[in-house]
Design a protein around this motif. Sequence first.
Motif: not given
Length: 409
Positions: A211-212, A215-216, A220, A225, A302-304
């Motif tokens: 995820k991290r 997002r990077k 984001l 998100t 990347a999204a929650d």
Amino acid sequence: MPGDKPLRIAMLSAHSCPVGKLGTKDTGGMSVYVLELARELGKLGHRVDVYTRVHDPNDRIIYELGQNARLIHLRAGEDEEIHKLAVYPHLPDFALRLEDFRSRNRRHYDLIYSHYWLSAWVGRRLQKWWRVPHMVMFHTLGAVKNAVGVGAREPELRIKTERSVVSSCQRVIAATEKEKEDLIRHYGASAERVSVIPCGVNLNMFKPVEKRSARKQLGLNGDKTIIFVGRIEPLKGIDRLMIAMSHLRNGYRLRLLIIGGGENSRHEIERLRKLAGELQIGNSIDFMGLIKQSDLPLFYSAADVCVVPSYYESFGLVALESLACGTPVVATRVGGAESIIRHGETGYLVADNDPRSLADNIMLALSRSDNAAHLATMARASLAPFSWPNIAGTVARECSDLLTNGTTD
Ligand code: UDP
């Protein structure tokens, strides 16, 4: 394919090209279904030819889709994208050209598998010429869309054609039990001619990205998100999600990524932008446009939370894809949502797309995002029955059963 006779299948997808741009107005889940299924059946040893209309003058006539699976473009009407209803007058020509191609290439088919009512029209004609079983998947049903009453009304011509195909074909494949009920209720289908086989997901393509890192890569920041993926049209309920966002704005710093929509979704996107302005959430929403399917795992990961706020889905592949990437889904109880999502575990099911209920359930999903790694493992593990090899195996058994036990009357 030990013990089983290889099948020769003519798959019809007249209006929508299985290698077309996904996420545009008329190209979505059905194209994914046709492409993935054709490839997977091919890998199982069956021979599949998918027929579609030329929609670009640069289209090659034959594309190899994979082992034993080909895509064949037929000229019928203008060599360009045309509205799907404008394809209707060209269907007799499409059927003739298909038959011409078949006879020139000395192909013989055991079975026709049509997709959507336009192809089903062609399939019905070919069934009469070839005297082989005709199996149909409608993907969406005109009468049900009209009953929902959101977006443009479906023409009577569509509903009449669907009704006539339901009574003349040998088998209808429904993606859910609800779709089977709809076929019986709205079209008088006989229950024994409708089989329920869900759609699948490509678990090799849709895999979690850390995820991290995801997002990077997408630039984001720390905002929670939410992601929406799909064709941009009123039935998808994106406006309801936006109103839900406006209810949530005080609880979290939120960002909504809306993925999908081509040139012909311009009006709907303008309508949604205007709404975002009125709700004063324009700064928290990004219209990302079309994203190549192979890049989507990065976005899902990347999204929650991924939200499917639709009024109607025949199945809803996006929910499967998000879970395959380990991201929980909040979805209205439409299409396959109930069979895909384990409420309270891999996501949340909402009775309808009332913005308050959507907001409450999005909040629940966001409040669990600390537990993301455990959830991701559980979500992915829950999808084994939906792998394409599994679905293709079931479809192939259905075809064999039809050839053994069905009639072409
Ligand atoms: N899709 C895509 N890129 C986009 C938007 C959507 O590849 O920009 C794909 C998505 O991955 C999914 C399909 O389009 O496989 C949409 O299918 P779904 O069943 O969710 O909706 P439908 O199009 O059938 O209404």
